[in-house]
Design a protein around this motif. Structure first.
Motif, PDB file in Angstrom:
ATOM      1  N   SER A   1       0.837  -1.194   0.000  1.00 42.54           N
ATOM      2  CA  SER A   1       0.000   0.000   0.000  1.00 42.54           C
ATOM      3  C   SER A   1       0.875   1.248   0.000  1.00 42.54           C
ATOM      4  CB  SER A   1      -0.906   0.009   1.228  1.00 42.54           C
ATOM      5  OG  SER A   1      -0.155   0.303   2.385  1.00 42.54           O
ATOM      6  N   PRO A   2       0.328   2.375  -0.441  1.00 45.49           N
ATOM      7  CA  PRO A   2       1.101   3.625  -0.386  1.00 45.49           C
ATOM      8  C   PRO A   2       1.545   3.971   1.038  1.00 45.49           C
ATOM      9  CG  PRO A   2      -0.909   3.922  -1.669  1.00 45.49           C
ATOM     10  CD  PRO A   2      -0.971   2.568  -1.063  1.00 45.49           C
ATOM     11  N   ARG A   3       0.682   3.740   2.014  1.00 51.50           N
ATOM     12  CA  ARG A   3       1.044   4.025   3.417  1.00 51.50           C
ATOM     13  C   ARG A   3       2.200   3.157   3.873  1.00 51.50           C
ATOM     14  NH1 ARG A   3      -2.783   7.316   5.765  1.00 51.50           N
ATOM     15  NH2 ARG A   3      -4.880   7.140   4.932  1.00 51.50           N
ATOM     16  N   ASP A   4       2.167   1.879   3.501  1.00 52.58           N
ATOM     17  CA  ASP A   4       3.270   0.986   3.877  1.00 52.58           C
ATOM     18  C   ASP A   4       4.575   1.414   3.218  1.00 52.58           C
ATOM     19  OD1 ASP A   4       1.592  -0.513   5.467  1.00 52.58           O
ATOM     20  OD2 ASP A   4       1.348  -2.136   4.000  1.00 52.58           O
ATOM     21  N   MET A   5       4.508   1.816   1.957  1.00 46.92           N
ATOM     22  CA  MET A   5       5.702   2.289   1.250  1.00 46.92           C
ATOM     23  C   MET A   5       6.285   3.496   1.978  1.00 46.92           C
ATOM     24  SD  MET A   5       7.725   2.190  -1.569  1.00 46.92           S
ATOM     25  CE  MET A   5       6.819   1.244  -2.779  1.00 46.92           C
ATOM     26  N   ARG A   6       5.435   4.437   2.330  1.00 45.32           N
ATOM     27  CA  ARG A   6       5.900   5.647   3.014  1.00 45.32           C
ATOM     28  C   ARG A   6       6.472   5.301   4.386  1.00 45.32           C
ATOM     29  NH1 ARG A   6       2.548  11.172   3.454  1.00 45.32           N
ATOM     30  NH2 ARG A   6       4.058  11.937   1.950  1.00 45.32           N
ATOM     31  N   ALA A   7       5.803   4.418   5.117  1.00 44.62           N
ATOM     32  CA  ALA A   7       6.259   4.057   6.461  1.00 44.62           C
ATOM     33  C   ALA A   7       7.635   3.395   6.419  1.00 44.62           C
ATOM     34  CB  ALA A   7       5.245   3.132   7.129  1.00 44.62           C
TER      35      ALA A   7
END
Length: 67
Positions: A53-59
């Protein structure tokens, strides 16, 4: 041709999500700025291209700093 364009946009979003200078911008704000107008569609397209997910990538790219 349109698949190539959307792929380029997704790549640009991925770079921006991993850029500390863009950390104050929300995932949706970044996606909308690159031409997506539906958050659910964006999330599916991103996960299909990058496997997370985009959130996981950012995290993973921008772990929270203490303090």
């Amino acid at each position: 041709m349109s698949n190539w364009i959307w792929g380029q946009r997704l790549d640009a979003i991925q770079r921006e999500l991993c850029d500390p200078r863009a950390s104050a911008r929300s995932v949706s704000e970044i996606a909308f700025a690159w031409g997506f107008n539906d958050a659910a569609h964006f999330s599916r397209a991103f996960k299909n291209r990058f496997g997370c997910s985009p959130r996981d990538m950012r995290a993973r790219a921008l772990p929270l700093q203490p303090g």
